[in-house]
Design an enzyme around this catalytic site. Structure first.
Site, short mmCIF file in Angstrom:
data_model
loop_
_atom_site.label_atom_id
_atom_site.label_comp_id
_atom_site.label_asym_id
_atom_site.label_seq_id
_atom_site.Cartn_x
_atom_site.Cartn_y
_atom_site.Cartn_z
N HIS A 81 19.26 -0.30 1.06
CA HIS A 81 18.84 -0.32 2.48
C HIS A 81 20.03 -0.54 3.42
O HIS A 81 19.90 -0.40 4.63
CB HIS A 81 17.74 -1.37 2.71
CG HIS A 81 18.19 -2.78 2.82
ND1 HIS A 81 18.19 -3.66 1.76
CD2 HIS A 81 18.66 -3.48 3.89
CE1 HIS A 81 18.62 -4.84 2.16
NE2 HIS A 81 18.91 -4.76 3.44
N ASP A 84 16.32 -1.48 -4.97
CA ASP A 84 17.19 -1.56 -3.80
C ASP A 84 18.66 -1.74 -4.24
O ASP A 84 19.27 -2.80 -4.06
CB ASP A 84 16.75 -2.73 -2.92
CG ASP A 84 17.44 -2.76 -1.56
OD1 ASP A 84 18.03 -1.73 -1.17
OD2 ASP A 84 17.38 -3.81 -0.89
N SER A 103 22.63 -8.97 3.60
CA SER A 103 22.12 -7.87 2.77
C SER A 103 23.20 -7.21 1.93
O SER A 103 24.31 -6.96 2.41
CB SER A 103 21.47 -6.79 3.65
OG SER A 103 20.20 -7.17 4.08
N GLY A 104 22.87 -6.93 0.68
CA GLY A 104 23.80 -6.27 -0.23
C GLY A 104 24.78 -7.20 -0.89
O GLY A 104 25.46 -6.83 -1.85
#
Length: 247
Positions: A61, A103, A198-199
């Protein structure tokens, strides 16, 4: 409910990215030398982890295919020890943006990371087994420090949390869409990831080395530390990671 949550999370991520709630400033670049900042036009939007001299692990994402630079070897993302252009991207073909399943993404660096004697930049092992519920894990990132905030910290944040079983996580969330590709952690009113993290890495110390268990994926839209968050579980797609990165 979950779809609404994901929409809220992605909207927040689009404007800021994710961070550590109740975290602390990382003491030096050698503290989590695998941590990277993904940037476009000088702005941090997601985190990632260096898994080889040419590959960074992140979340699907987060994927941006143009003008992405990987910032390495620093606690302050404005002043990198090394900045490298990402020239290729791989998203897992089964990624579902509605459920956040699969994801996973990887970025290929246009030149190799400057790992070496300074220890400011180092790779991290990718998990080749599952770790039990209750295992302590380290989370790091430049995401928001307050849910619903606007400003990202310039200093790398860190905190410790505990892994949770999928069954406990489903009970906490009241949803059945927590899959075998999701590693749950937190929910103890301690620390949590937030928009901008995120990530980034969820790492476990396995006796003598650090292991990348997961990549920050989704959680409470207001970064509530009372409920667990989700990381994409790397062990679940170990063959896919090896196919693209060779590690």
């Amino acid at each position: 409910m979950l779809n609404l949550f994901v929409i809220l999370l992605l909207a927040a991520a689009a404007s800021a990215s994710e961070r550590i709630i109740n975290g602390n400033n990382a003491p030096s670049a050698t503290f989590a030398p695998w941590q990277v900042s993904l940037q476009r036009y000088g702005s941090h939007f997601c985190g990632g982890s260096l898994i080889s001299k040419y590959y960074v692990m992140s979340a699907c994402h987060c994927l941006q295919k143009n003008n992405v630079y990987v910032i390495m070897g620093t606690t302050d993302y404005r002043y990198p020890y090394q900045s490298v252009y990402a020239d290729n991207f791989f998203c897992h073909s089964s990624y579902n943006s509605n459920t956040m399943d699969y994801d996973y993404s990887m970025l290929h660096l246009s030149q190799q990371a400057a790992t070496g004697s300074t220890n400011k930049i180092s790779t991290i092992y990718v998990a080749d087994r599952e770790y039990p519920s209750g295992t302590q894990a380290l989370i790091t990132g430049w995401g928001l420090t307050v849910g619903g905030g606007n400003n990202l910290p310039t200093q790398l944040q860190y905190g410790y949390t505990n892994l949770m079983s999928a069954a406990s996580c489903r009970s906490s969330w009241g949803v059945a869409t927590i899959t075998d590709r999701m590693q749950c952690a937190g929910g103890s009113n301690a620390v949590d990831a937030c928009q901008g993290d995120s990530g980034g890495p969820l790492a476990v110390y396995d006796g003598s080395y650090w292991v990348l268990v997961g990549n920050t994926s989704w959680g409470s839209p207001n970064c509530d530390t009372g409920v667990p968050s989700m990381w994409s579980k790397n062990y679940a797609v170990r063959d896919w990671i090896y196919y693209y990165s060779g590690v």
